[in-house]
Write a protein that holds these residues in place. Structure first.
Motif, PDB file in Angstrom:
ATOM      1  N   LEU A 180       0.830  -1.208   0.000  1.00 14.54           N
ATOM      2  CA  LEU A 180       0.000   0.000   0.000  1.00 14.54           C
ATOM      3  C   LEU A 180       0.861   1.252   0.000  1.00 14.54           C
ATOM      4  O   LEU A 180       1.998   1.257   0.476  1.00 14.54           O
ATOM      5  N   SER A 181       0.303   2.346  -0.514  1.00 10.35           N
ATOM      6  CA  SER A 181       0.995   3.635  -0.479  1.00 10.35           C
ATOM      7  C   SER A 181       0.837   4.249   0.910  1.00 10.35           C
ATOM      8  O   SER A 181       0.084   3.764   1.747  1.00 10.35           O
ATOM      9  N   ALA A 238      -4.905   6.075   5.839  1.00  8.78           N
ATOM     10  CA  ALA A 238      -6.365   5.955   5.825  1.00  8.78           C
ATOM     11  C   ALA A 238      -6.813   4.678   6.553  1.00  8.78           C
ATOM     12  O   ALA A 238      -7.797   4.693   7.296  1.00  8.78           O
ATOM     13  N   ARG A 239      -6.082   3.579   6.371  1.00 11.63           N
ATOM     14  CA  ARG A 239      -6.425   2.327   7.066  1.00 11.63           C
ATOM     15  C   ARG A 239      -6.225   2.455   8.569  1.00 11.63           C
ATOM     16  O   ARG A 239      -7.048   2.003   9.358  1.00 11.63           O
ATOM     17  N   SER A 240      -5.122   3.075   8.979  1.00  8.66           N
ATOM     18  CA  SER A 240      -4.877   3.227  10.417  1.00  8.66           C
ATOM     19  C   SER A 240      -5.893   4.179  11.048  1.00  8.66           C
ATOM     20  O   SER A 240      -6.285   4.000  12.200  1.00  8.66           O
ATOM     21  N   LYS A 241      -6.332   5.183  10.295  1.00  4.76           N
ATOM     22  CA  LYS A 241      -7.330   6.118  10.811  1.00  4.76           C
ATOM     23  C   LYS A 241      -8.679   5.425  10.992  1.00  4.76           C
ATOM     24  O   LYS A 241      -9.400   5.682  11.956  1.00  4.76           O
ATOM     25  N   ARG A 242      -9.036   4.514  10.080  1.00  4.31           N
ATOM     26  CA  ARG A 242     -10.287   3.766  10.213  1.00  4.31           C
ATOM     27  C   ARG A 242     -10.247   2.793  11.383  1.00  4.31           C
ATOM     28  O   ARG A 242     -11.275   2.500  11.987  1.00  4.31           O
TER      29      ARG A 242
END
Length: 114
Positions: A74-75, A81-85
């Motif tokens: 992943l970029s 964005a994944r860690s924020k979710r």
């Protein structure tokens, strides 16, 4: 006295707690047996990381099986964005405001019966 005179018949020997265990279909309605090994293969929809789907045969009865996403590919924006979710969302506490009303009992006393 001998043993033959005490036990007059053979039936009295076998009557002591000789009830048979009867298993029927109602037993499976109550409890689902957790199996370690399933004897057959089940049709399952496999979802890949890129979103494509394939129908496969799988050892456990499931509807959808998802492949894990490789985080190393992943970029940086997608990682953020994944860690924020995944972060724990904080709940906003609502403040209870006390409102003053201009209700007067005397204005409505004409509707009451005396």
């Amino acid at each position: 006295m001998t043993l033959r005179k005490i036990c007059t018949s053979k039936r009295s020997i076998y009557r002591f707690h000789s009830t048979a265990c009867s298993h029927n279909s109602n037993r499976t309605a109550i409890v689902r047996f957790g199996r370690q090994l399933y004897e057959r293969m089940y049709p399952v929809l496999l979802v890949r990381a890129d979103g494509s789907t394939i129908k496969i045969r799988y050892k456990e009865p499931k509807r959808v099986l998802m492949m894990p996403i490789d985080i190393t590919t992943l970029s940086e924006e997608q990682k953020k964005a994944r860690s924020k979710r995944r972060e724990v969302k904080k709940t906003v506490q609502q403040s209870n405001d006390d409102f003053e009303d201009d209700f007067k009992v005397d204005d409505y006393s004409k509707f009451w019966k005396n």
